[in-house]
Design a protein around this motif. Structure first.
Motif, PDB file in Angstrom:
ATOM      1  N   ILE A   1       3.704  -7.402   1.084  1.00  0.00           N
ATOM      2  CA  ILE A   1       2.341  -7.003   0.784  1.00  0.00           C
ATOM      3  C   ILE A   1       2.329  -5.543   0.332  1.00  0.00           C
ATOM      4  CG2 ILE A   1       0.048  -6.625   1.811  1.00  0.00           C
ATOM      5  CD1 ILE A   1       0.874  -8.751   3.931  1.00  0.00           C
ATOM      6  N   VAL A   2       1.497  -5.243  -0.677  1.00  0.00           N
ATOM      7  CA  VAL A   2       1.228  -3.870  -1.083  1.00  0.00           C
ATOM      8  C   VAL A   2      -0.252  -3.607  -0.830  1.00  0.00           C
ATOM      9  CG1 VAL A   2       1.045  -2.275  -3.032  1.00  0.00           C
ATOM     10  CG2 VAL A   2       3.083  -3.687  -2.780  1.00  0.00           C
ATOM     11  N   ARG A   3      -0.531  -2.570  -0.054  1.00  0.00           N
ATOM     12  CA  ARG A   3      -1.912  -2.175   0.200  1.00  0.00           C
ATOM     13  C   ARG A   3      -2.195  -0.896  -0.578  1.00  0.00           C
ATOM     14  NH1 ARG A   3      -5.145  -0.242   5.530  1.00  0.00           N
ATOM     15  NH2 ARG A   3      -7.190  -0.366   4.563  1.00  0.00           N
ATOM     16  N   LEU A   4      -3.337  -0.859  -1.230  1.00  0.00           N
ATOM     17  CA  LEU A   4      -3.701   0.283  -2.052  1.00  0.00           C
ATOM     18  C   LEU A   4      -4.713   1.165  -1.337  1.00  0.00           C
ATOM     19  CD1 LEU A   4      -4.170  -1.548  -5.477  1.00  0.00           C
ATOM     20  CD2 LEU A   4      -2.112  -0.441  -4.585  1.00  0.00           C
ATOM     21  N   LEU A   5      -4.298   2.409  -1.058  1.00  0.00           N
ATOM     22  CA  LEU A   5      -5.217   3.449  -0.608  1.00  0.00           C
ATOM     23  C   LEU A   5      -5.485   4.421  -1.747  1.00  0.00           C
ATOM     24  CD1 LEU A   5      -3.814   4.270   2.948  1.00  0.00           C
ATOM     25  CD2 LEU A   5      -5.640   2.676   2.326  1.00  0.00           C
ATOM     26  N   ALA A   6      -4.655   4.346  -2.791  1.00  0.00           N
ATOM     27  CA  ALA A   6      -4.785   5.153  -4.001  1.00  0.00           C
ATOM     28  C   ALA A   6      -4.231   4.327  -5.157  1.00  0.00           C
ATOM     29  CB  ALA A   6      -3.989   6.449  -3.866  1.00  0.00           C
ATOM     30  N   THR A   7      -4.669   4.624  -6.369  1.00  0.00           N
ATOM     31  CA  THR A   7      -4.162   3.932  -7.550  1.00  0.00           C
ATOM     32  C   THR A   7      -2.718   4.353  -7.781  1.00  0.00           C
ATOM     33  OG1 THR A   7      -6.332   3.759  -8.591  1.00  0.00           O
ATOM     34  CG2 THR A   7      -4.414   3.683 -10.053  1.00  0.00           C
ATOM     35  N   PRO A   8      -1.753   3.414  -7.710  1.00  0.00           N
ATOM     36  CA  PRO A   8      -0.349   3.797  -7.922  1.00  0.00           C
ATOM     37  C   PRO A   8      -0.045   4.021  -9.395  1.00  0.00           C
ATOM     38  CG  PRO A   8      -0.509   1.438  -7.534  1.00  0.00           C
ATOM     39  CD  PRO A   8      -1.899   1.999  -7.379  1.00  0.00           C
ATOM     40  N   ASN A   9       1.009   4.788  -9.664  1.00  0.00           N
ATOM     41  CA  ASN A   9       1.444   5.005 -11.041  1.00  0.00           C
ATOM     42  C   ASN A   9       1.911   3.692 -11.659  1.00  0.00           C
ATOM     43  OD1 ASN A   9       0.879   7.729 -11.146  1.00  0.00           O
ATOM     44  ND2 ASN A   9       2.894   8.329 -10.401  1.00  0.00           N
ATOM     45  N   ASN A  10       1.935   3.687 -12.996  1.00  0.00           N
ATOM     46  CA  ASN A  10       2.262   2.474 -13.745  1.00  0.00           C
ATOM     47  C   ASN A  10       3.752   2.166 -13.687  1.00  0.00           C
ATOM     48  OD1 ASN A  10      -0.303   3.164 -14.468  1.00  0.00           O
ATOM     49  ND2 ASN A  10       0.095   3.333 -16.650  1.00  0.00           N
ATOM     50  N   HIS A  11       4.096   1.024 -13.138  1.00  0.00           N
ATOM     51  CA  HIS A  11       5.439   0.467 -13.188  1.00  0.00           C
ATOM     52  C   HIS A  11       5.269  -1.036 -13.337  1.00  0.00           C
ATOM     53  CE1 HIS A  11       6.118   4.068 -10.452  1.00  0.00           C
ATOM     54  NE2 HIS A  11       6.785   4.355 -11.557  1.00  0.00           N
ATOM     55  N   THR A  12       6.271  -1.712 -13.861  1.00  0.00           N
ATOM     56  CA  THR A  12       6.219  -3.163 -13.916  1.00  0.00           C
ATOM     57  C   THR A  12       6.442  -3.719 -12.517  1.00  0.00           C
ATOM     58  OG1 THR A  12       7.027  -3.197 -16.185  1.00  0.00           O
ATOM     59  CG2 THR A  12       7.328  -5.216 -14.896  1.00  0.00           C
TER      60      THR A  12
ATOM     61  N   ILE B   1      -1.598  -8.198  -2.882  1.00  0.00           N
ATOM     62  CA  ILE B   1      -2.185  -6.870  -3.021  1.00  0.00           C
ATOM     63  C   ILE B   1      -3.444  -6.846  -2.168  1.00  0.00           C
ATOM     64  CG2 ILE B   1      -3.328  -5.224  -4.554  1.00  0.00           C
ATOM     65  CD1 ILE B   1      -1.603  -6.266  -6.825  1.00  0.00           C
ATOM     66  N   ILE B   2      -3.570  -5.815  -1.329  1.00  0.00           N
ATOM     67  CA  ILE B   2      -4.752  -5.663  -0.490  1.00  0.00           C
ATOM     68  C   ILE B   2      -5.491  -4.393  -0.890  1.00  0.00           C
ATOM     69  CG2 ILE B   2      -5.593  -5.257   1.862  1.00  0.00           C
ATOM     70  CD1 ILE B   2      -3.344  -6.984   2.894  1.00  0.00           C
ATOM     71  N   LEU B   3      -6.795  -4.534  -1.116  1.00  0.00           N
ATOM     72  CA  LEU B   3      -7.671  -3.391  -1.396  1.00  0.00           C
ATOM     73  C   LEU B   3      -8.925  -3.555  -0.537  1.00  0.00           C
ATOM     74  CD1 LEU B   3      -8.579  -0.859  -2.909  1.00  0.00           C
ATOM     75  CD2 LEU B   3      -9.454  -2.353  -4.706  1.00  0.00           C
ATOM     76  N   THR B   4      -8.926  -2.923   0.618  1.00  0.00           N
ATOM     77  CA  THR B   4     -10.059  -3.044   1.546  1.00  0.00           C
ATOM     78  C   THR B   4     -10.467  -1.688   2.114  1.00  0.00           C
ATOM     79  OG1 THR B   4      -8.531  -3.521   3.362  1.00  0.00           O
ATOM     80  CG2 THR B   4      -9.500  -5.421   2.222  1.00  0.00           C
ATOM     81  N   ASN B   5     -10.173  -0.624   1.376  1.00  0.00           N
ATOM     82  CA  ASN B   5     -10.399   0.719   1.912  1.00  0.00           C
ATOM     83  C   ASN B   5     -11.744   1.324   1.547  1.00  0.00           C
ATOM     84  OD1 ASN B   5      -9.738   0.998  -0.777  1.00  0.00           O
ATOM     85  ND2 ASN B   5      -8.884   3.040  -0.492  1.00  0.00           N
ATOM     86  N   GLY B   6     -12.617   0.578   0.888  1.00  0.00           N
ATOM     87  CA  GLY B   6     -13.947   1.087   0.577  1.00  0.00           C
ATOM     88  C   GLY B   6     -14.095   1.743  -0.773  1.00  0.00           C
ATOM     89  N   ALA B   7     -13.060   1.783  -1.591  1.00  0.00           N
ATOM     90  CA  ALA B   7     -13.142   2.414  -2.908  1.00  0.00           C
ATOM     91  C   ALA B   7     -12.584   1.485  -3.976  1.00  0.00           C
ATOM     92  CB  ALA B   7     -12.353   3.724  -2.913  1.00  0.00           C
ATOM     93  N   ALA B   8     -13.169   1.543  -5.158  1.00  0.00           N
ATOM     94  CA  ALA B   8     -12.637   0.801  -6.296  1.00  0.00           C
ATOM     95  C   ALA B   8     -11.380   1.510  -6.789  1.00  0.00           C
ATOM     96  CB  ALA B   8     -13.677   0.735  -7.403  1.00  0.00           C
TER      97      ALA B   8
ATOM     98  N   VAL C   1      -6.383  -9.727  -2.046  1.00  0.00           N
ATOM     99  CA  VAL C   1      -7.369  -9.623  -0.972  1.00  0.00           C
ATOM    100  C   VAL C   1      -8.109  -8.324  -1.233  1.00  0.00           C
ATOM    101  CG1 VAL C   1      -7.738  -9.424   1.506  1.00  0.00           C
ATOM    102  CG2 VAL C   1      -5.885 -10.871   0.640  1.00  0.00           C
ATOM    103  N   ALA C   2      -9.364  -8.427  -1.676  1.00  0.00           N
ATOM    104  CA  ALA C   2     -10.102  -7.232  -2.071  1.00  0.00           C
ATOM    105  C   ALA C   2     -11.551  -7.321  -1.620  1.00  0.00           C
ATOM    106  CB  ALA C   2     -10.048  -7.050  -3.583  1.00  0.00           C
ATOM    107  N   SER C   3     -12.040  -6.226  -1.092  1.00  0.00           N
ATOM    108  CA  SER C   3     -13.467  -6.128  -0.774  1.00  0.00           C
ATOM    109  C   SER C   3     -14.133  -5.105  -1.684  1.00  0.00           C
ATOM    110  CB  SER C   3     -13.659  -5.748   0.698  1.00  0.00           C
ATOM    111  OG  SER C   3     -13.029  -4.523   0.972  1.00  0.00           O
ATOM    112  N   ASN C   4     -13.383  -4.592  -2.654  1.00  0.00           N
ATOM    113  CA  ASN C   4     -13.869  -3.617  -3.624  1.00  0.00           C
ATOM    114  C   ASN C   4     -13.370  -4.012  -5.001  1.00  0.00           C
ATOM    115  OD1 ASN C   4     -12.747  -2.017  -0.996  1.00  0.00           O
ATOM    116  ND2 ASN C   4     -14.830  -1.450  -1.542  1.00  0.00           N
ATOM    117  N   MET C   5     -13.862  -3.342  -6.034  1.00  0.00           N
ATOM    118  CA  MET C   5     -13.429  -3.625  -7.404  1.00  0.00           C
ATOM    119  C   MET C   5     -11.970  -3.225  -7.587  1.00  0.00           C
ATOM    120  SD  MET C   5     -14.122  -4.614 -10.530  1.00  0.00           S
ATOM    121  CE  MET C   5     -15.887  -4.540 -10.783  1.00  0.00           C
TER     122      MET C   5
END
Length: 188
Positions: A69-80, A90-97, A113-117
């Motif tokens: 699993i990768v969880r996003l607290l910030a937009t990561p840099n571009n890699h394949t 991918i999990i995005l549930t930290n309150g920010a798009a 799994v996302a609760s934001n854009m």
């Protein structure tokens, strides 16, 4: 006892690493020295605490979802990111798009799994051009919209065997700012 680790120190090297074990590993340093080697996420959760957590955007490297699993607290840099047959999440549930600007490739299932854009692509239409697996959006909850942003180009779904599964959740929405181009087997 917990199996979690938080690394704020800078990581460096061209070998990459494999994330194993059931715990969470948070990378919160701007890892400009984590260059050519890919990151393989096999177990547990790897967290992007800052944009440069997975390495600088100037290096063209391939990371892998291989069961983890990768969880996003910030937009990561571009890699394949290659999605293996073991899949990933991918999990995005930290309150920010946030954005996931990387190209997605491979045959596995990538669950969201996302609760934001969550925006894929960020002005590149080729985000899914080498993806032949399943993008499972059924884990997106209230407010968890998924956007594919091709900029001024078309979205290239690429492989006709790629599947976009919206599930039964009406809040999981896949849309694009501009035009959608793909094979004859692409349904929305």
């Amino acid at each position: 006892a917990t199996n979690d680790a938080w690394i704020a120190s800078l990581l460096a090297g061209g070998q990459g690493f494999i994330k194993t074990g059931s715990g969470n590993l948070v990378l919160s340093g701007n890892n400009t020295g984590l260059t050519n080697g890919g990151i393989i996420v096999q177990q547990g959760m790897l967290v992007s605490g800052v944009a440069g957590a997975f390495g600088p955007t100037t290096f063209n490297k391939t990371n892998q979802f291989d069961g983890g699993i990768v969880r996003l607290l910030a937009t990561p840099n571009n890699h394949t990111w290659l999605v293996t047959a073991n899949g990933g999440t991918i999990i995005l549930t930290n309150g920010a798009a946030l954005n996931f600007n990387s190209q997605i490739a491979g045959p596995g299932t990538l669950s969201i799994v996302a609760s934001n854009m969550l925006t894929f692509g960020n002005n590149t239409g080729n985000v899914f051009s080498n993806f032949s697996g399943t993008l499972d959006l059924s884990g997106s909850g209230t407010g968890g919209n998924i956007r594919v942003d091709p900029g001024n180009t078309h979205v290239n779904i690429g492989n006709a065997s790629a599947t976009f599964d919206l599930g039964a959740n009406n809040n999981a929405i896949l849309f694009t700012r501009y035009n959608l181009a793909g094979g004859t087997n692409t349904f929305f």
